[in-house]
Design an enzyme around this catalytic site. Structure first.
Site, mmCIF file in Angstrom:
data_model
loop_
_atom_site.group_PDB
_atom_site.id
_atom_site.type_symbol
_atom_site.label_atom_id
_atom_site.label_comp_id
_atom_site.label_asym_id
_atom_site.label_seq_id
_atom_site.Cartn_x
_atom_site.Cartn_y
_atom_site.Cartn_z
ATOM 1 N N HIS A 78 23.177 -52.907 -19.070
ATOM 2 C CA HIS A 78 24.614 -52.201 -19.527
ATOM 3 C C HIS A 78 24.368 -53.541 -20.635
ATOM 4 O O HIS A 78 24.599 -53.891 -21.573
ATOM 5 C CB HIS A 78 25.511 -51.921 -19.185
ATOM 6 C CG HIS A 78 24.892 -50.229 -18.583
ATOM 7 N ND1 HIS A 78 25.610 -49.398 -18.809
ATOM 8 C CD2 HIS A 78 24.558 -50.264 -17.324
ATOM 9 C CE1 HIS A 78 25.255 -48.068 -18.486
ATOM 10 N NE2 HIS A 78 24.866 -48.575 -17.123
ATOM 11 N N ASP A 128 30.927 -48.939 -24.587
ATOM 12 C CA ASP A 128 30.033 -48.530 -23.763
ATOM 13 C C ASP A 128 30.600 -46.640 -23.321
ATOM 14 O O ASP A 128 31.186 -46.603 -22.818
ATOM 15 C CB ASP A 128 30.166 -48.915 -21.985
ATOM 16 C CG ASP A 128 28.572 -48.836 -21.516
ATOM 17 O OD1 ASP A 128 27.817 -47.543 -21.232
ATOM 18 O OD2 ASP A 128 28.009 -50.199 -21.141
ATOM 19 N N HIS A 181 11.044 -48.815 -11.699
ATOM 20 C CA HIS A 181 11.952 -48.114 -10.762
ATOM 21 C C HIS A 181 12.703 -46.964 -12.657
ATOM 22 O O HIS A 181 13.224 -46.012 -12.264
ATOM 23 C CB HIS A 181 13.434 -48.159 -10.687
ATOM 24 C CG HIS A 181 14.176 -49.254 -11.893
ATOM 25 N ND1 HIS A 181 13.679 -50.809 -12.120
ATOM 26 C CD2 HIS A 181 15.221 -48.969 -11.450
ATOM 27 C CE1 HIS A 181 14.010 -50.404 -12.997
ATOM 28 N NE2 HIS A 181 15.444 -50.188 -12.979
ATOM 29 N N ASN A 217 16.368 -49.516 -19.775
ATOM 30 C CA ASN A 217 15.563 -50.779 -20.491
ATOM 31 C C ASN A 217 14.303 -51.282 -20.154
ATOM 32 O O ASN A 217 13.450 -51.587 -20.974
ATOM 33 C CB ASN A 217 16.253 -51.667 -19.659
ATOM 34 C CG ASN A 217 17.741 -52.539 -20.440
ATOM 35 O OD1 ASN A 217 17.863 -52.625 -21.449
ATOM 36 N ND2 ASN A 217 18.922 -52.286 -19.982
ATOM 37 N N SER A 218 13.837 -51.239 -18.791
ATOM 38 C CA SER A 218 12.165 -51.244 -18.209
ATOM 39 C C SER A 218 11.260 -50.235 -19.041
ATOM 40 O O SER A 218 10.455 -51.440 -19.065
ATOM 41 C CB SER A 218 12.596 -51.346 -16.642
ATOM 42 O OG SER A 218 13.429 -52.309 -16.619
ATOM 43 N N ALA A 248 20.152 -42.443 -11.362
ATOM 44 C CA ALA A 248 20.604 -42.020 -12.539
ATOM 45 C C ALA A 248 20.223 -41.173 -13.779
ATOM 46 O O ALA A 248 19.255 -40.360 -12.955
ATOM 47 C CB ALA A 248 21.302 -43.518 -13.602
ATOM 48 N N ASP A 249 19.771 -41.958 -14.855
ATOM 49 C CA ASP A 249 18.703 -41.340 -15.624
ATOM 50 C C ASP A 249 17.387 -41.212 -15.189
ATOM 51 O O ASP A 249 15.994 -40.993 -16.053
ATOM 52 C CB ASP A 249 19.158 -42.023 -17.568
ATOM 53 C CG ASP A 249 18.612 -43.714 -17.110
ATOM 54 O OD1 ASP A 249 19.016 -44.329 -15.623
ATOM 55 O OD2 ASP A 249 18.264 -44.287 -17.816
ATOM 56 N N GLN A 250 17.428 -42.544 -14.316
ATOM 57 C CA GLN A 250 15.586 -42.725 -13.611
ATOM 58 C C GLN A 250 14.165 -41.366 -14.378
ATOM 59 O O GLN A 250 13.621 -41.205 -14.065
ATOM 60 C CB GLN A 250 15.918 -43.738 -13.462
ATOM 61 C CG GLN A 250 16.381 -45.131 -13.055
ATOM 62 C CD GLN A 250 17.117 -45.938 -12.083
ATOM 63 O OE1 GLN A 250 16.658 -45.709 -10.354
ATOM 64 N NE2 GLN A 250 17.582 -46.930 -12.465
HETATM 65 C C1 UDX Z 1 20.074 -48.488 -14.538
HETATM 66 C C2 UDX Z 1 19.580 -47.484 -15.074
HETATM 67 O O1 UDX Z 1 19.020 -46.835 -14.502
HETATM 68 C C3 UDX Z 1 19.207 -47.536 -17.386
HETATM 69 O O2 UDX Z 1 18.343 -46.572 -17.090
HETATM 70 C C4 UDX Z 1 20.927 -48.004 -17.754
HETATM 71 O O3 UDX Z 1 20.588 -47.906 -18.982
HETATM 72 C C5 UDX Z 1 21.567 -49.470 -16.843
HETATM 73 O O4 UDX Z 1 21.531 -49.397 -15.230
HETATM 74 P P1 UDX Z 1 18.539 -51.169 -14.298
HETATM 75 O O5 UDX Z 1 18.452 -50.618 -12.188
HETATM 76 O O6 UDX Z 1 19.782 -52.499 -14.757
HETATM 77 O O7 UDX Z 1 19.426 -49.494 -14.638
HETATM 78 O O8 UDX Z 1 17.544 -51.351 -15.057
HETATM 79 P P2 UDX Z 1 17.289 -51.447 -16.341
HETATM 80 O O9 UDX Z 1 17.597 -50.717 -17.317
HETATM 81 O O10 UDX Z 1 15.380 -52.129 -16.356
HETATM 82 O O11 UDX Z 1 18.278 -52.973 -16.591
HETATM 83 C C6 UDX Z 1 17.605 -54.116 -15.836
HETATM 84 C C7 UDX Z 1 17.090 -55.165 -16.850
HETATM 85 O O12 UDX Z 1 17.297 -56.115 -15.933
HETATM 86 C C8 UDX Z 1 16.110 -54.331 -17.935
HETATM 87 O O13 UDX Z 1 16.537 -55.257 -19.407
HETATM 88 C C9 UDX Z 1 14.929 -55.978 -17.069
HETATM 89 O O14 UDX Z 1 14.311 -57.321 -18.224
HETATM 90 C C10 UDX Z 1 16.110 -57.133 -16.911
HETATM 91 N N1 UDX Z 1 15.346 -57.595 -15.448
HETATM 92 C C11 UDX Z 1 14.622 -57.074 -13.921
HETATM 93 C C12 UDX Z 1 14.984 -59.113 -15.421
HETATM 94 O O15 UDX Z 1 15.101 -59.763 -16.306
HETATM 95 N N2 UDX Z 1 14.660 -59.659 -14.695
HETATM 96 C C13 UDX Z 1 14.007 -59.001 -13.453
HETATM 97 O O16 UDX Z 1 13.320 -59.566 -12.502
HETATM 98 C C14 UDX Z 1 14.018 -57.555 -13.666
#
Ligand code: UDX
Length: 478
Positions: free
Chosen positions: A20, A118, A370, A374-375, A393-395
């Site tokens: 977030h 948010d 996962h 964002n990923s 969650a949404d995954q």
């Molecule tokens: C969870 C949810 O599943 C997601 O959809 C929601 O919007 C937020 O909470 P999260 O585990 O934080 O997600 O994953 P993701 O949304 O993919 O965000 C992780 C962020 O960390 C990404 O922007 C990714 O680039 C960053 N990251 C991850 C790094 O910068 N380095 C890493 O080694 C791993």
């Protein structure tokens, strides 16, 4: 740059978790570039980590109207704050942040003319309403998952949830969510729908917050029309004003490049220390030969799961770069390092990577992910096919869209077996590579188009800024 005293004063309030914070800081920077004054609210705990591991202070100091404010998330400093304590974290946050927000909004000068909250924080609309401050909701997740959340009352009515984990229910098609009738199974529903209890507090937090989005002035989404158009049409029946402005990281990168500020987009918003040594390792690998493995900021693996992934990766004979976030593997944590010794030539392990840069690197050919939103967007923009192992969650829904709708990867959900891991890596990196890369490149092109001149996300950002200025004008006149 000098602060414009007539600029609208925006309050941006994210859930202080990595995914977030990442997207809301990008939004904050995009709006700062347009000259808006912003107060960014973060928890003391997350902010301390941002200050330790990033350059955010210096980065945002270049925007004269920008300031950070912090609040207590209600938990002691040494609290683990992992997904296992999620209910406790939400309870503490609601108790502590709600009164803080109200007092802050009453005391702050110049007054806040608009809030971007948010959309998962259900108490923000109540406070905004009480103080008569216009509210924009920003949901950091996919439109497909938001539409599924909106359909929860229908799912309950049809007896589709709670799922209670019954095998036959997990694989049965669910026809209650309009637009997903052809491919949605029980196991693809968002994490909260799989719990046994629809009175669970997290279930209620998410449902309540989602339904409140239909009452706010604007709903902002980090997605783009060409990616999720059909889902967006459904949500528009509930929330008439939706602006899609994503992919935010690409949008920001483009606008920073246009303002000659290339330094800023290499900066991170990470709550963990970024290990850049993996970029040097990647530089030495052949093009598209590496599978990047990361399960985001919240997922936890048991030691057994970790070992299945490990054997699958090693047996696949592909090169890999694996993020093992500190504390994310149960059992003996040193196991990661012992195993790393065993495959030094083909594999590289870090605690946290510069993910956007990694995905954009020419050596990376696939992403075992996962399916955090964002990923997923970062992989789409980089045109990298995915193997999805969603956790929460949404995954689970994102991963279903990756495999069945966008056809840019494979969904491994609910299975963690070394043979399956090996086979799927082989599919994405070799056997079915051509078909996945073709669709992934096509989506990457559409993503770029959405934030270029005349693109939907670019136009929507302009409309948003215009709305914020109008809201601010009306707040001052009332
Ligand atoms: C969870 C949810 O599943 C997601 O959809 C929601 O919007 C937020 O909470 P999260 O585990 O934080 O997600 O994953 P993701 O949304 O993919 O965000 C992780 C962020 O960390 C990404 O922007 C990714 O680039 C960053 N990251 C991850 C790094 O910068 N380095 C890493 O080694 C791993």
């Amino acid at each position: 740059m000098e602060e414009n005293p007539h600029s609208p004063h925006l309050l941006i309030f994210p859930l202080p978790f990595q995914g977030h914070l990442n997207s809301m800081l990008k939004l904050a920077e995009l709006l700062s570039l347009q000259g808006l004054s912003i107060t960014f609210l973060n928890s003391h705990h997350s902010h301390k980590r941002l200050l330790r591991y990033t350059d955010i202070h210096a980065r945002f100091a270049q925007y004269p109207g920008f300031r950070f404010k912090t609040f207590s998330d209600g938990l002691p400093d040494d609290h683990p704050r992992t997904i296992h304590q999620i209910t406790e974290m939400f309870d503490a946050l609601y108790l502590s942040a709600r009164p803080f927000l109200k007092k802050m909004l009453i005391d702050t000068l110049p007054p806040v003319s608009c809030i971007i909250g948010d959309g998962i924080l259900g108490f923000v609309p109540d406070v905004a309403k009480e103080l008569k401050i216009p509210l924009i909701h920003f949901r950091t997740v996919s439109a497909c998952s938001i539409w599924a959340y909106f359909c929860i009352p229908l799912l309950i009515q049809a007896g589709n949830i709670p799922l209670r984990g019954r095998h036959e229910d997990m694989d049965r098609l669910i026809t209650t969510v309009p637009g997903m009738e052809a491919f949605l199974r029980g196991r693809d529903l968002p994490g909260i729908c799989k719990d046994n209890d629809i009175n669970d507090r997290i279930f209620q937090f998410v449902l309540d917050a989602t339904l409140k989005s239909s009452e706010v002035d604007v709903l902002l989404l980090n997605t783009f029309e060409d990616l999720e158009g059909p889902m967006l049409s459904h949500i528009r029946t509930k929330c008439p004003k939706i602006y899609t402005i994503g992919p935010l990281h690409l949008h920001l990168e483009t606008r920073l490049a246009a303002s000659n500020n290339m330094e800023s987009f290499k900066s991170s918003n990470s709550l963990w220390e970024v290990d850049r040594s993996c970029m040097v390792w990647l530089d030495k690998q052949p093009p598209q030969s590496v599978i990047y493995v990361s399960f985001g900021s919240l997922a936890m693996l048991t030691r057994e799961q970790y070992l299945e992934f490990w054997h699958g990766l090693v047996n696949s004979k592909q090169r890999f770069l694996w993020v093992t976030r500190p504390g994310s593997v149960g059992g003996d944590d040193d196991s990661a390092m012992e195993l790393a010794e065993g495959t030094k030539e083909r594999g590289y392990i870090v605690g946290w990577a510069p993910q956007e840069e990694v995905l954009a690197h020419k050596a990376v050919g696939g992403f075992l992910t996962h399916s955090g939103w964002n990923s997923t967007l970062e992989s789409i923009v980089a045109g990298v096919p995915m193997i999805c192992w969603p956790c929460l969650a949404d995954q689970p829904l994102n991963s279903r869209f990756v495999s069945e709708v966008w056809k840019i990867g494979i969904d491994m959900k609910d299975v963690c077996d070394r043979k399956v891991v090996e086979r799927m890596i082989n599919d994405v990196m070799v056997e079915r590579r051509e078909e996945f890369v073709k669709s992934a490149k096509n989506l990457a092109t559409l993503a770029r188009r959405s934030i270029s001149d005349g693109g939907s996300s670019r136009g929507n950002l302009d409309l948003l800024i215009n709305d914020i200025r109008n809201m601010s004008f009306q707040t001052h006149c009332s």
